[in-house]
Scaffold this motif. Structure first.
Motif, PDB file in Angstrom:
ATOM      1  N   THR A 193       0.823  -1.201   0.000  1.00 20.06           N
ATOM      2  CA  THR A 193       0.000   0.000   0.000  1.00 20.06           C
ATOM      3  C   THR A 193       0.857   1.251   0.000  1.00 20.06           C
ATOM      4  O   THR A 193       2.037   1.233   0.353  1.00 20.06           O
ATOM      5  N   SER A 194       0.221   2.357  -0.355  1.00 21.29           N
ATOM      6  CA  SER A 194       0.927   3.635  -0.336  1.00 21.29           C
ATOM      7  C   SER A 194       1.284   4.037   1.096  1.00 21.29           C
ATOM      8  O   SER A 194       2.304   4.688   1.330  1.00 21.29           O
ATOM      9  N   GLU A 198       0.315   8.368  -5.742  1.00 23.65           N
ATOM     10  CA  GLU A 198      -0.731   8.604  -4.748  1.00 23.65           C
ATOM     11  C   GLU A 198      -0.213   9.492  -3.620  1.00 23.65           C
ATOM     12  O   GLU A 198      -0.907  10.412  -3.166  1.00 23.65           O
ATOM     13  N   LEU A 199       1.000   9.235  -3.183  1.00 19.76           N
ATOM     14  CA  LEU A 199       1.567  10.028  -2.087  1.00 19.76           C
ATOM     15  C   LEU A 199       1.888  11.449  -2.539  1.00 19.76           C
ATOM     16  O   LEU A 199       1.716  12.405  -1.773  1.00 19.76           O
ATOM     17  N   ARG A 206       1.986   3.906  -6.326  1.00 15.24           N
ATOM     18  CA  ARG A 206       1.968   4.301  -4.912  1.00 15.24           C
ATOM     19  C   ARG A 206       2.661   5.647  -4.684  1.00 15.24           C
ATOM     20  O   ARG A 206       2.193   6.466  -3.903  1.00 15.24           O
ATOM     21  N   VAL A 207       3.758   5.867  -5.384  1.00 16.48           N
ATOM     22  CA  VAL A 207       4.443   7.148  -5.272  1.00 16.48           C
ATOM     23  C   VAL A 207       3.558   8.276  -5.787  1.00 16.48           C
ATOM     24  O   VAL A 207       3.468   9.355  -5.177  1.00 16.48           O
ATOM     25  N   ASP A 225      -3.752   5.030   3.971  1.00 18.20           N
ATOM     26  CA  ASP A 225      -4.485   4.276   2.939  1.00 18.20           C
ATOM     27  C   ASP A 225      -5.965   4.630   2.915  1.00 18.20           C
ATOM     28  O   ASP A 225      -6.636   4.460   1.890  1.00 18.20           O
TER      29      ASP A 225
END
Length: 389
Positions: free
Chosen positions: A11-12, A47-48, A44-45, A386
């Protein structure tokens, strides 16, 4: 470092944890540590980055070819509001996502006036400290109060002490004005967290913090984490009775609690009974510096009684360090020396072999640091990240 299964860091939120702890600084690092594919890492990167929790910083070292872009936790990606309330003073601040105060102030309060008076004052102060910062930057709120707190419920539980706060669910009150998660804990717990994170993290994972001020309380760090107990009542050292206390009725209803015989309030009461004209602890400090024999006797007696209770706690908990904070401990070296002497005399040889007993290094700022980390530990946990929209 051995490769972890992709499912464990899928997960992120878990990727953010790796970046915050320094375990991973580039996309390649993330793939190597987690076993995730390049597309999965990129997702994931992204999303962050979209959530403003990380930024792409200066280029990292190259092993040939184009240097990789470093990924850095964005401590400027939001703010948290914090306040550490004592019986008569409050430390209030706006902090970034690393727990550093961006704006802070201290003001006098009387918690006995109740939440209907104190909470609006705190919230008005937050609004002033926020200034032009939009509420959209707010990530969470943390508050420490001088009362027993049922942490999970965010509710004060002081049936005979601070009666007007009893059973009050504080988070909904604050959330009406400052939307977001609100966390509440005992004031000494948040101070203990602050001292541990800012001073002793990585050095001592078992710490006992004793606050000696208007009242006496304690916070316990065990294995690097605050120990709250089943319902949040752990650390109520102030209401342990002492020997030869003189039959003093404590505000909790019991007799000779250490809070009633060794706190700043007790020292002032005993000195007045001996004819000394003392209105505040500053007056007591002046008498101590002047070498007044009666004042020194009262302070030593308080240190002895507090030391007996701390000695029992040391035998039970075996901390690596005991930190003494609060107005009295930070001001009166004779108090610290007296506690140290009694603890080493009355505790077991093994529990005191490497024990350090020290005064607080952070002083009043410890509550702000602790409140901030109480919030950040929750809102930046993998599960919370998340769950972000």
């Amino acid at each position: 470092m051995p490769r972890r299964p992709a499912a464990a860091l899928a997960t992120s939120g878990e990727v953010l944890r790796l970046i915050r702890t320094g375990e991973a600084a580039t996309r390649a690092d993330i793939g190597r540590v987690t076993g995730l594919s390049r597309p999965a890492v990129s997702l994931r990167v992204s999303e962050l980055l979209d959530r403003s929790l990380i930024v792409e910083d200066s280029e990292g070292p190259s092993t040939g070819g184009r240097p990789p872009t470093r990924l850095v936790f964005n401590s400027s990606g939001g703010v948290v509001l914090v306040a550490s309330l004592g019986a008569s003073r409050a430390q209030i601040a706006v902090c970034d996502l690393a727990g550093h105060a961006l704006a802070r102030t201290s003001l006098g309060v009387d918690v006995e006036e109740g939440p209907d008076v104190v909470l609006p004052l705190v919230m008005d102060t937050w609004s002033e400290l926020l200034g032009d910062r939009p509420l959209s930057q707010l990530r969470g709120v943390g508050l420490g109060v001088p009362a027993t707190v049922e942490f999970a419920a965010g509710r004060t539980e002081s049936a005979r002490i601070m009666a007007s706060w009893t059973g009050v669910a504080i988070p909904p009150i604050i959330a009406e004005r400052f939307p977001g998660p609100v966390f509440l804990d005992n004031d000494v717990n948040v101070i203990a967290i602050g001292e541990h994170r800012a001073v002793y993290a990585g050095e001592a994972d078992d710490l006992l913090f004793i606050k000696v001020s208007t009242r006496i309380g304690s916070g316990v760090i065990a294995g690097g984490e605050i120990l709250r107990g089943a319902l949040g009542a752990a650390g109520e050292i102030g209401h342990i009775p002492v020997r030869d206390g003189g039959g003093v009725l404590c505000r909790c209803g019991n007799i000779d609690c250490v809070d009633s015989v060794a706190s700043g309030t007790a020292i002032l009461r005993d000195l007045r009974a001996r004819g000394r004209d003392v209105k505040t602890l500053d007056d007591v400090v002046s008498l101590v510096r002047a070498g007044d024999a009666q004042t020194m006797s009262v302070v030593r007696d308080a240190a002895r009684m507090l030391g007996e209770v701390v000695a029992s706690a040391v035998n039970l908990l075996n901390p690596a360090v005991v930190v003494l904070g609060g107005d009295v401990a930070e001001t009166f070296q004779p108090m610290v020396s007296g506690v140290r002497e009694v603890v080493h005399r009355r505790s077991t040889a093994l529990s005191t072999r490497n024990l350090r007993i020290e005064r607080s290094r952070l002083g009043p700022g410890a509550g702000i640091v602790g409140c901030a980390h109480m919030v950040l530990d929750h809102i930046l946990s993998p599960e919370a990240v998340d769950a972000l929209p």
